[in-house]
Design a protein around this motif. Sequence first.
Motif, mmCIF file in Angstrom:
data_model
loop_
_atom_site.group_PDB
_atom_site.id
_atom_site.type_symbol
_atom_site.label_atom_id
_atom_site.label_comp_id
_atom_site.label_asym_id
_atom_site.label_seq_id
_atom_site.Cartn_x
_atom_site.Cartn_y
_atom_site.Cartn_z
ATOM 1 N N ASP A 148 44.637 46.426 52.024
ATOM 2 C CA ASP A 148 43.663 45.824 52.924
ATOM 3 C C ASP A 148 43.500 44.363 52.559
ATOM 4 N N GLY A 149 43.284 43.540 53.566
ATOM 5 C CA GLY A 149 43.153 42.106 53.365
ATOM 6 C C GLY A 149 41.735 41.642 53.631
ATOM 7 N N ALA A 152 41.406 35.869 52.260
ATOM 8 C CA ALA A 152 41.896 35.036 51.167
ATOM 9 C C ALA A 152 42.985 35.724 50.356
ATOM 10 N N GLY A 153 43.161 37.013 50.544
ATOM 11 C CA GLY A 153 44.163 37.736 49.777
ATOM 12 C C GLY A 153 44.344 39.136 50.316
ATOM 13 N N ILE A 154 45.120 39.935 49.579
ATOM 14 C CA ILE A 154 45.379 41.314 49.983
ATOM 15 C C ILE A 154 45.253 42.191 48.752
ATOM 16 N N THR A 155 44.632 43.346 48.906
ATOM 17 C CA THR A 155 44.513 44.301 47.813
ATOM 18 C C THR A 155 45.421 45.485 48.113
ATOM 19 N N VAL A 156 46.340 45.743 47.202
ATOM 20 C CA VAL A 156 47.325 46.812 47.386
ATOM 21 C C VAL A 156 46.915 47.986 46.507
ATOM 22 N N HIS A 157 46.727 49.137 47.121
ATOM 23 C CA HIS A 157 46.335 50.347 46.409
ATOM 24 C C HIS A 157 47.572 51.214 46.177
ATOM 25 N N LEU A 158 47.834 51.521 44.921
ATOM 26 C CA LEU A 158 48.991 52.331 44.562
ATOM 27 C C LEU A 158 48.636 53.810 44.536
ATOM 28 N N ALA A 159 49.665 54.647 44.609
ATOM 29 C CA ALA A 159 49.448 56.093 44.677
ATOM 30 C C ALA A 159 48.826 56.653 43.401
ATOM 31 N N ASP A 160 48.935 55.937 42.287
ATOM 32 C CA ASP A 160 48.342 56.427 41.040
ATOM 33 C C ASP A 160 46.899 55.965 40.858
ATOM 34 N N GLY A 161 46.334 55.310 41.883
ATOM 35 C CA GLY A 161 44.954 54.882 41.832
ATOM 36 C C GLY A 161 44.746 53.438 41.433
ATOM 37 N N ALA A 162 45.801 52.770 40.944
ATOM 38 C CA ALA A 162 45.674 51.364 40.557
ATOM 39 C C ALA A 162 45.548 50.485 41.792
ATOM 40 N N ILE A 164 46.048 46.338 43.027
ATOM 41 C CA ILE A 164 46.596 45.031 42.662
ATOM 42 C C ILE A 164 46.253 44.034 43.758
ATOM 43 N N LYS A 165 45.651 42.924 43.366
ATOM 44 C CA LYS A 165 45.350 41.858 44.310
ATOM 45 C C LYS A 165 46.477 40.836 44.292
#
Length: 418
Positions: A148-149, A152-162, A164-165
């Motif tokens: 989701d963005g 100013a940036g995008i937050t990437v949600h990984l399948a293991d719950g982490a 990353i912006k």
Amino acid sequence: MANRNTDAKTPLDVLVAGAGYVGLAAAVSLKQARPNLAVAVVDAAPPGVWQKDGRASAIAAAACRMLDQLGVWQEIVGQSQAITEMIVTDSRTADPVRPVFLTFDGEVAPGEPFAHMVANKDLNGALRRRAQKLGIDIIEGVAVASFDGNGAGITVHLADGAAIKARLLVAADGVNSKLRDMAGIKTVKWEYGQSGIVCTVAHERPHNGRAEEHFLPAGPFATLPLKPTEDGTNRSSLVWVERSEDAEKLVSGDDLVFEQELELRFGLKLGEIRVTDKPRAWPLGLTIARAFVAPRIALAGDAAHGIHPIAGQGLNLGFKDVAALAEVVVEADRLGQDIGALDVLERYQQWRRFDTVQMGVTTDVLNRLFSNDIGPLRQLRDIGLGLVERMPRLKEFFIRQASGLSNGTPRLLKGEAI
């Protein structure tokens, strides 16, 4: 798996989804040109899967120049096989003689072949080692679940719950890209009813660097030269296009039947032949994304386009994407611009879309023109091939196109730093 020091508290500049050649080359290109950028790669495939890939790819001269600029070509070239000549025939499977309609000398410049055959695992391994040397994290075995963005940036949600912006997400996750779907980007897509059979063949006599493409009624049958093994075994890689139902029967059926059908197409010009690995078949189609970018996202490689292998340009189109995207992003970063802003990414889209659509249409037309046994069409295409054979300047133009050195080539593909 590389050390994971990427989380929501330590934002990245660029996150690349996909650790194939395109994704790794994109990460290396950006980090090498701008060491200040924080770059990481995430890939859904389990660690080590890439080492089991027994296939090989044709790397065009321009892509070889780029790989040299990225510091990996010298590691690869000793294991590669230069394509020094290419011939094109148009015939039926049962024809006793296949007349050669078109020949190409394999150099774009003295001493520079227009392509090399490189083992996939050698290419992937060299890019991985370069990425790690540059300090790029490679997170393996974890898929992107969502993103989701916020402008100013995008937050990437990984399948293991982490989480990353990042400022920019590069989707290099293949022709069935999940990230492309998540971004709401539609595609133009259709199937050809054909599948490409890929395998490696050992043969008695040397190929002398010659590649051959035989246009047969069901589809092209290409033999591509490979470097001999350490014990001197001569080898070639095959890309054999058949109707999908026939291809599935061939790869899942009796090995003897497969080798008999193969011999009908391959011939005995190189002596006795034998298949050295398990043949596999992939369905073929045309897929082109309607947009190559969305806010904070850029598509590259097969995620942006999947084309027919008739011209052998799929991987090289992906490397063109990498070179163009890297040049646009690096220039924007030098100017202090937001590298993930849509107006920056649209420069990349404008650069790559026309060339991609043009190549997609070209391969589509070629496949429809040559994958049939219609008498008038056979006569027309054979006359066309013969005319090209008699026109040196036109042949030179086709060689430069195949080598990736056409107009508007990004700097990396010219062998220049960005």
